[in-house]
Enzyme design. Structure first.
Site, short mmCIF file in Angstrom:
data_model
loop_
_atom_site.label_atom_id
_atom_site.label_comp_id
_atom_site.label_asym_id
_atom_site.label_seq_id
_atom_site.Cartn_x
_atom_site.Cartn_y
_atom_site.Cartn_z
N ASP A 1 6.92 -5.67 4.41
CA ASP A 1 6.82 -4.87 3.19
C ASP A 1 6.41 -5.81 2.06
O ASP A 1 7.13 -6.77 1.75
CB ASP A 1 8.17 -4.22 2.90
CG ASP A 1 8.14 -3.36 1.65
OD1 ASP A 1 7.12 -3.37 0.91
OD2 ASP A 1 9.16 -2.67 1.40
N LEU A 2 5.29 -5.53 1.43
CA LEU A 2 4.79 -6.42 0.36
C LEU A 2 5.77 -6.52 -0.80
O LEU A 2 5.73 -7.49 -1.57
CB LEU A 2 3.44 -5.91 -0.15
CG LEU A 2 2.26 -6.01 0.83
CD1 LEU A 2 1.07 -5.20 0.32
CD2 LEU A 2 1.87 -7.47 1.05
N GLY B 1 -1.33 -2.10 0.17
CA GLY B 1 -0.82 -1.42 -1.02
C GLY B 1 -1.20 0.04 -1.00
O GLY B 1 -1.80 0.53 -0.04
N ILE B 2 -0.84 0.73 -2.07
CA ILE B 2 -1.15 2.15 -2.18
C ILE B 2 -2.60 2.27 -2.65
O ILE B 2 -3.01 1.60 -3.60
CB ILE B 2 -0.16 2.83 -3.14
CG1 ILE B 2 1.22 2.80 -2.48
CG2 ILE B 2 -0.60 4.24 -3.47
CD1 ILE B 2 2.33 3.30 -3.34
N HIS C 1 -11.70 2.30 -9.58
CA HIS C 1 -10.89 3.12 -10.50
C HIS C 1 -10.32 2.31 -11.67
O HIS C 1 -9.71 2.87 -12.57
CB HIS C 1 -9.83 3.90 -9.71
CG HIS C 1 -10.51 4.87 -8.78
ND1 HIS C 1 -11.19 5.98 -9.25
CD2 HIS C 1 -10.70 4.85 -7.44
CE1 HIS C 1 -11.75 6.62 -8.23
NE2 HIS C 1 -11.46 5.95 -7.12
N TYR D 1 -2.98 4.36 -10.55
CA TYR D 1 -3.47 3.52 -9.45
C TYR D 1 -4.50 2.51 -9.99
O TYR D 1 -4.41 1.31 -9.71
CB TYR D 1 -4.07 4.43 -8.37
CG TYR D 1 -5.00 3.75 -7.40
CD1 TYR D 1 -4.53 2.78 -6.50
CD2 TYR D 1 -6.36 4.08 -7.35
CE1 TYR D 1 -5.41 2.16 -5.60
CE2 TYR D 1 -7.23 3.48 -6.45
CZ TYR D 1 -6.75 2.51 -5.59
OH TYR D 1 -7.60 1.90 -4.70
N LYS E 1 -4.45 -1.69 -10.27
CA LYS E 1 -5.50 -2.61 -9.79
C LYS E 1 -5.98 -3.51 -10.94
O LYS E 1 -6.32 -4.68 -10.71
CB LYS E 1 -6.66 -1.82 -9.21
CG LYS E 1 -6.33 -1.09 -7.90
CD LYS E 1 -6.05 -2.05 -6.77
CE LYS E 1 -5.87 -1.36 -5.44
NZ LYS E 1 -5.61 -2.29 -4.33
P1 NAI Z 1 -5.26 2.50 3.25
O1 NAI Z 1 -4.33 3.31 2.42
O2 NAI Z 1 -5.86 3.14 4.45
O3 NAI Z 1 -4.57 1.14 3.67
C1 NAI Z 1 -3.64 0.46 2.88
C2 NAI Z 1 -2.60 -0.13 3.79
O4 NAI Z 1 -1.61 -0.78 2.97
C3 NAI Z 1 -1.88 0.92 4.64
O5 NAI Z 1 -1.99 0.62 6.02
C4 NAI Z 1 -0.43 0.85 4.16
O6 NAI Z 1 0.52 1.04 5.20
C5 NAI Z 1 -0.36 -0.55 3.58
N1 NAI Z 1 0.74 -0.64 2.60
C6 NAI Z 1 1.04 0.24 1.62
N2 NAI Z 1 2.16 -0.13 0.99
C7 NAI Z 1 2.57 -1.29 1.58
C8 NAI Z 1 3.66 -2.15 1.39
N3 NAI Z 1 4.61 -1.92 0.46
N4 NAI Z 1 3.77 -3.24 2.18
C9 NAI Z 1 2.83 -3.50 3.13
N5 NAI Z 1 1.77 -2.72 3.38
C10 NAI Z 1 1.65 -1.62 2.61
O7 NAI Z 1 -6.41 1.99 2.26
P2 NAI Z 1 -7.87 1.48 2.62
O8 NAI Z 1 -8.83 2.58 2.39
O9 NAI Z 1 -7.86 0.77 3.91
O10 NAI Z 1 -8.09 0.43 1.43
C11 NAI Z 1 -7.69 -0.92 1.56
C12 NAI Z 1 -7.60 -1.53 0.16
O11 NAI Z 1 -8.84 -1.40 -0.50
C13 NAI Z 1 -6.55 -0.86 -0.72
O12 NAI Z 1 -5.92 -1.85 -1.51
C14 NAI Z 1 -7.37 0.06 -1.60
O13 NAI Z 1 -6.74 0.28 -2.85
C15 NAI Z 1 -8.66 -0.71 -1.74
N6 NAI Z 1 -9.81 0.16 -1.95
C16 NAI Z 1 -10.28 0.95 -0.94
C17 NAI Z 1 -11.38 1.76 -1.16
C18 NAI Z 1 -11.96 2.61 -0.09
O14 NAI Z 1 -13.03 3.20 -0.31
N7 NAI Z 1 -11.36 2.70 1.09
C19 NAI Z 1 -12.04 1.83 -2.47
C20 NAI Z 1 -11.43 0.97 -3.47
C21 NAI Z 1 -10.37 0.15 -3.19
C1 15L Z 2 -10.40 4.09 -3.99
O1 15L Z 2 -9.92 3.21 -4.71
C2 15L Z 2 -9.63 4.69 -2.88
O2 15L Z 2 -8.78 3.74 -2.27
C3 15L Z 2 -10.48 5.34 -1.81
O3 15L Z 2 -9.66 6.17 -1.04
C4 15L Z 2 -11.65 6.14 -2.40
O4 15L Z 2 -11.17 7.28 -2.98
C5 15L Z 2 -12.43 5.30 -3.38
O5 15L Z 2 -11.61 4.62 -4.32
C6 15L Z 2 -13.48 6.10 -4.17
O6 15L Z 2 -13.52 6.00 -5.38
O7 15L Z 2 -14.29 6.78 -3.53
#
Ligand code: NAI
Ligand code: 15L
Length: 268
Positions: free
Chosen positions: A53-54, A75-76, A115, A138, A142
């Protein structure tokens, strides 16, 4: 590209959408420690998996030991209640950067988000120096991560790259994503560029493919040498044909942050 060698790289958020794509790709390049609060499944070759847990400072400290680079994606990843963001994103990122400093980690690649600047209008072209305009709590969390990164870089000499990721997905799925899309291979290219670049100190890099309709100017991140190959435009015809008519006054259309900016937006 020949990759710089690292003793071990920590990937947080490894059970998430992007983490699942990155794990085998990164483990093929460097010894990898993958971590998440959620179940990580079976380890790939060259990978060890650690649940953590972070928000747990002592656990994060132990997690970072022996690593010389961190790709912090945990993270979230969407809008949430403040207390949840406080634990996972605010305290979590503090714990990761603090442990990085204590353990002599050379470089941190931090998943920020578009965002952070979601309240800029879609007609505006902005670069890394544009003042933050977060569209959600959120996005605020960031922006805090970016500020913390700048502090650790300026005060303690850590190297920190903050990725303002647009929409990282297999393919763009809506009109906005013709501007914000980051393909999975370009995401990997971006992370490799950050880990391989000569010393850069601190950088903010927009995580976008080479989209014809992109809004973000990466000129100030030139020292990172990110060279995206993909372009959302190849999907434009299909997306525009299928999409609903666009109302330019709709806040989800007006602002770069899309639905994140529009949720709860008070019209004035
Ligand atoms: P995701 O929500 O699928 O993955 C995030 C992971 O962090 C999850 O597996 C979750 O279990 C873990 N997590 C959450 N709280 C935690 C905690 N307290 N301790 C340890 N682990 C924890 O998100 P995704 O899409 O894989 O994105 C990865 C990163 O990139 C995130 O930080 C997100 O904010 C950022 N991001 C993603 C975008 C996208 O288009 N997918 C766009 C902009 C930013
Ligand atoms: C984010 O930051 C989110 O993690 C991802 O789920 C998408 O919604 C992305 O931005 C977006 O702006 O499309």
């Amino acid at each position: 590209m020949s990759d710089r060698s690292y003793r071990k790289i920590l990937l947080t958020g490894a059970a998430g959408q992007l983490g699942r794509y990155l794990r085998p790709q990164m483990a093929a390049l460097w010894p990898l420690r993958s971590s998440d609060i959620a179940d990580l499944g079976r380890a790939h070759a060259n990978e060890e998996c650690v649940r953590c847990d972070l928000a747990d400072r002592a656990a994060v400290d132990a997690l970072v030991a022996d690593c010389d680079a961190i790709v912090h994606f945990g993270g979230i990843s969407v809008e949430a209640e403040f207390d949840a963001l406080l634990a996972a994103n605010i305290a979590g990122t503090y714990n990761v950067f603090g442990a990085a400093r204590r353990h002599g980690v050379r470089r941190v690649v931090y998943a920020s988000s578009n965002h952070v600047i979601g309240f800029y209008g879609r007609g505006e072209r902005i670069d890394a120096d544009a003042p933050v305009r977060p569209d959600t709590l959120y996005g605020v969390s960031k922006a805090y991560g970016e500020a913390l990164g700048r502090y650790y870089a300026d005060k303690f000499g850590l190297e920190i790259a903050c990725l303002r990721i647009g929409t990282a997905a297999e393919r763009p799925a809506a009109m906005r994503q013709l501007s914000t899309w980051l393909s999975h291979p370009d995401l990997l290219r971006l992370i490799r560029a950050c880990l391989n670049a000569p010393r850069f100190g601190f950088a903010i890099v927009y995580g976008q493919s080479a989209n014809d309709r992109g809004w973000w100017d990466n000129a100030k991140a030139a020292p990172i040498g990110f060279d995206p190959h993909d372009n959302a435009e190849v999907f434009a015809e299909t997306i525009l044909r299928a999409g609903p008519p666009v109302d330019p006054d709709d806040p989800a259309v007006k602002f770069q942050g899309g639905d994140f900016a529009a949720a709860g937006y008070v019209q004035r």
